[in-house]
Design an enzyme around this catalytic site. Structure first.
Site, mmCIF file in Angstrom:
data_model
loop_
_atom_site.group_PDB
_atom_site.id
_atom_site.type_symbol
_atom_site.label_atom_id
_atom_site.label_comp_id
_atom_site.label_asym_id
_atom_site.label_seq_id
_atom_site.Cartn_x
_atom_site.Cartn_y
_atom_site.Cartn_z
ATOM 1 N N ASP A 9 0.869 -1.170 0.000
ATOM 2 C CA ASP A 9 0.000 0.000 0.000
ATOM 3 C C ASP A 9 0.911 1.226 0.000
ATOM 4 O O ASP A 9 2.130 1.109 -0.184
ATOM 5 C CB ASP A 9 -0.961 -0.026 1.194
ATOM 6 C CG ASP A 9 -0.293 0.220 2.537
ATOM 7 O OD1 ASP A 9 0.958 0.283 2.607
ATOM 8 O OD2 ASP A 9 -1.025 0.338 3.536
ATOM 9 N N HIS A 10 0.338 2.389 0.217
ATOM 10 C CA HIS A 10 1.114 3.629 0.208
ATOM 11 C C HIS A 10 2.185 3.651 1.305
ATOM 12 O O HIS A 10 3.278 4.163 1.091
ATOM 13 C CB HIS A 10 0.185 4.836 0.367
ATOM 14 C CG HIS A 10 -0.687 4.761 1.582
ATOM 15 N ND1 HIS A 10 -1.805 3.937 1.628
ATOM 16 C CD2 HIS A 10 -0.610 5.362 2.789
ATOM 17 C CE1 HIS A 10 -2.367 4.050 2.817
ATOM 18 N NE2 HIS A 10 -1.666 4.912 3.547
ATOM 19 N N CYS A 66 2.967 -3.201 4.135
ATOM 20 C CA CYS A 66 2.184 -2.033 4.524
ATOM 21 C C CYS A 66 2.908 -1.395 5.704
ATOM 22 O O CYS A 66 4.058 -1.737 5.974
ATOM 23 C CB CYS A 66 0.732 -2.379 4.819
ATOM 24 S SG CYS A 66 0.421 -3.388 6.294
ATOM 25 N N GLY A 67 2.276 -0.482 6.392
ATOM 26 C CA GLY A 67 2.945 0.203 7.487
ATOM 27 C C GLY A 67 3.448 -0.735 8.560
ATOM 28 O O GLY A 67 4.611 -0.681 8.965
ATOM 29 N N THR A 68 2.573 -1.635 9.030
ATOM 30 C CA THR A 68 2.960 -2.599 10.064
ATOM 31 C C THR A 68 3.120 -4.011 9.525
ATOM 32 O O THR A 68 3.709 -4.859 10.189
ATOM 33 C CB THR A 68 1.901 -2.664 11.181
ATOM 34 O OG1 THR A 68 0.670 -3.133 10.617
ATOM 35 C CG2 THR A 68 1.722 -1.315 11.861
ATOM 36 N N ILE A 70 0.635 -5.927 9.261
ATOM 37 C CA ILE A 70 -0.497 -6.668 9.825
ATOM 38 C C ILE A 70 -1.669 -6.714 8.855
ATOM 39 O O ILE A 70 -2.155 -7.793 8.490
ATOM 40 C CB ILE A 70 -0.937 -6.066 11.172
ATOM 41 C CG1 ILE A 70 0.191 -6.170 12.196
ATOM 42 C CG2 ILE A 70 -2.199 -6.765 11.690
ATOM 43 C CD1 ILE A 70 -0.050 -5.349 13.460
ATOM 44 N N HIS A 99 8.794 -24.583 8.956
ATOM 45 C CA HIS A 99 7.705 -25.258 9.665
ATOM 46 C C HIS A 99 6.325 -25.015 9.076
ATOM 47 O O HIS A 99 5.442 -25.867 9.227
ATOM 48 C CB HIS A 99 7.681 -24.828 11.134
ATOM 49 C CG HIS A 99 8.848 -25.330 11.915
ATOM 50 N ND1 HIS A 99 8.906 -25.221 13.278
ATOM 51 C CD2 HIS A 99 9.999 -25.934 11.542
ATOM 52 C CE1 HIS A 99 10.040 -25.736 13.713
ATOM 53 N NE2 HIS A 99 10.729 -26.174 12.668
ATOM 54 N N HIS A 134 5.809 -31.422 10.194
ATOM 55 C CA HIS A 134 5.250 -30.110 9.873
ATOM 56 C C HIS A 134 4.219 -30.192 8.747
ATOM 57 O O HIS A 134 3.302 -29.384 8.684
ATOM 58 C CB HIS A 134 6.364 -29.137 9.509
ATOM 59 C CG HIS A 134 7.439 -29.079 10.549
ATOM 60 N ND1 HIS A 134 7.213 -28.591 11.812
ATOM 61 C CD2 HIS A 134 8.731 -29.482 10.510
ATOM 62 C CE1 HIS A 134 8.328 -28.681 12.518
ATOM 63 N NE2 HIS A 134 9.267 -29.223 11.754
ATOM 64 N N ARG A 137 0.740 -30.574 10.037
ATOM 65 C CA ARG A 137 0.215 -29.330 10.602
ATOM 66 C C ARG A 137 -0.186 -28.351 9.502
ATOM 67 O O ARG A 137 -1.205 -27.657 9.612
ATOM 68 C CB ARG A 137 1.244 -28.726 11.535
ATOM 69 C CG ARG A 137 1.460 -29.611 12.757
ATOM 70 C CD ARG A 137 2.603 -29.141 13.608
ATOM 71 N NE ARG A 137 2.797 -30.077 14.721
ATOM 72 C CZ ARG A 137 3.952 -30.337 15.249
ATOM 73 N NH1 ARG A 137 5.053 -29.742 14.791
ATOM 74 N NH2 ARG A 137 4.058 -31.180 16.253
#
Length: 144
Positions: A9-10, A66-68, A70, A99, A134, A137
């Site tokens: 993103d920006h 992105c910024g974070t 998240i 994993h 793994h 899972r």
């Protein structure tokens, strides 16, 4: 030749451009799924574009920023078949591949610096899925 997708993103645009150049210098083909400026945009659009590129086989893996990290990781993980890992250090990148067989890496441009981002990306691209216990899972993640 490896082909890697990249999107942001920006808030992640400047880091995206740096990582895109970095990958190209290493001889890796890069498919840029946008955005193309620091003008405000919605991160889910770009997370989904890169994720769809991975699922469609246009690229081997992708990195989204992105910024974070998240929001864009959450958006990418909404696409079936995607395992996008938000990593803030090399160990997380290593484990996401070893994993979890992560096929996308999310980075936070406002959380980590450029050199750390490059190191995390290098680790993510160098590591392999270890399978074994793994695999069961990862299958559970895909089927739950």
């Amino acid at each position: 030749m490896r082909k890697i997708g990249i999107a942001s993103d920006h808030g992640g645009f400047e880091l995206k451009e740096k990582l895109k150049s970095y990958l190209k210098e290493k001889g890796i083909e890069v498919i840029d799924y946008g955005t193309n400026s620091t003008e405000s945009v919605d991160y889910p659009v770009y997370g989904k574009k890169a994720a769809n590129g991975v699922v469609a086989g246009e690229v081997e893996k992708a990195v989204v920023i992105c910024g974070t990290g998240i929001g864009i990781s959450l958006a990418a993980n909404k696409v079936e078949g995607i395992r996008c890992a938000l990593c803030t250090n090399e160990y997380m990148a290593k484990m996401s591949r070893n994993h979890n067989d992560a096929n996308m890496l999310a980075l936070g441009a406002r959380v980590i610096g450029d050199e750390l981002a490059k190191s995390i990306l290098d680790t993510f691209l160098a590591e392999e899925f270890l399978a074994g216990r793994h695999k069961r899972r990862v299958d559970l993640i895909e089927n739950c």
